[in-house]
Design an enzyme around this catalytic site. Sequence first.
Site, PDB file in Angstrom:
ATOM      1  N   LYS A  75       0.858  -1.198   0.000  1.00  0.00           N
ATOM      2  CA  LYS A  75       0.000   0.000   0.000  1.00  0.00           C
ATOM      3  C   LYS A  75       0.890   1.243   0.000  1.00  0.00           C
ATOM      4  CE  LYS A  75      -4.270   1.161   2.438  1.00  0.00           C
ATOM      5  NZ  LYS A  75      -4.968   0.938   3.700  1.00  0.00           N
TER       6      LYS A  75
HETATM    7  C1  E4P Z   1      -8.231   2.232   3.821  1.00  0.00           C
HETATM    8  O1  E4P Z   1      -7.463   1.430   3.364  1.00  0.00           O
HETATM    9  C2  E4P Z   1      -8.128   2.822   5.156  1.00  0.00           C
HETATM   10  O2  E4P Z   1      -7.448   1.902   5.982  1.00  0.00           O
HETATM   11  C3  E4P Z   1      -9.454   3.068   5.825  1.00  0.00           C
HETATM   12  O3  E4P Z   1     -10.528   2.579   5.066  1.00  0.00           O
HETATM   13  C4  E4P Z   1      -9.629   4.422   6.374  1.00  0.00           C
HETATM   14  O4  E4P Z   1     -10.880   4.491   7.016  1.00  0.00           O
HETATM   15  P1  E4P Z   1     -11.234   5.628   8.067  1.00  0.00           P
HETATM   16  O5  E4P Z   1     -11.437   6.905   7.326  1.00  0.00           O
HETATM   17  O6  E4P Z   1     -12.518   5.162   8.711  1.00  0.00           O
HETATM   18  O7  E4P Z   1     -10.083   5.710   9.028  1.00  0.00           O
END
Ligand code: E4P
Length: 219
Positions: free
Chosen positions: A87
């Site tokens: 990522k």
């Molecule tokens: C995506 O990969 C992120 O880990 C995540 O969905 C972020 O979500 P949040 O905005 O609820 O922290």
Amino acid sequence: MRFFIDTASLDQIKEAKDLGILDGVTTNPSLMAKEGISGEANVANHYQAICEIVDGDVSAEVISTDFESIIEEGQKLAALAPNIVVKVPMIRDGVKALARFAEMGIRTNCTLIFSAGQGLLAAKAGATYVSPFVGRIDDINWNGMDLISDLAEIYAVQGFETEILAASIRSALHIVEAAKAGADIVTCPLKPILGLLKHPLTDIGLEKFLADHRNVAGG
Ligand code: E4P
């Protein structure tokens, strides 16, 4: 549409797997910190533990922000298990790294996508997945789901193979809307997924079916 769970909690991952609907996992540095995981060796062990539970893709996020370090860190993460996806944040060096990882055959998830332009660039650079953050766009009073439909349209028109991984999904309704808007995958905590199975008429209907059955069985 595939369902990923957005957590670093092994218990939540096992619970989602037990439900029979789990296709993969996404994590981020905040989610790892929430589980108290820090230090290169502990982080690596934790990703391996996740990959032992889940057959599908597991996104492991780099914490480096310069090109050479992103590549070095991403290679180490990718070597942990065949289902690791690296990522990478949507920054200049991140885009460059996406293109290099694509050349190297390392699969990627470009994270922190908040505009169609960012999603277009990530796809052009060869990202395997893009993660548009629906909930965080809603948080600033814009429509996060519009970004999912915009990306679905752009990728279809342009023939990109990059998959749309709707992220920052906060509710069962978000999951349904993401499905309608053309997301390939949603990632969220377990709670919104469990929210999908709830309807008051189901509970009332089941109660009546069972009561009717008891009445006849009881004579
Ligand atoms: C995506 O990969 C992120 O880990 C995540 O969905 C972020 O979500 P949040 O905005 O609820 O922290």
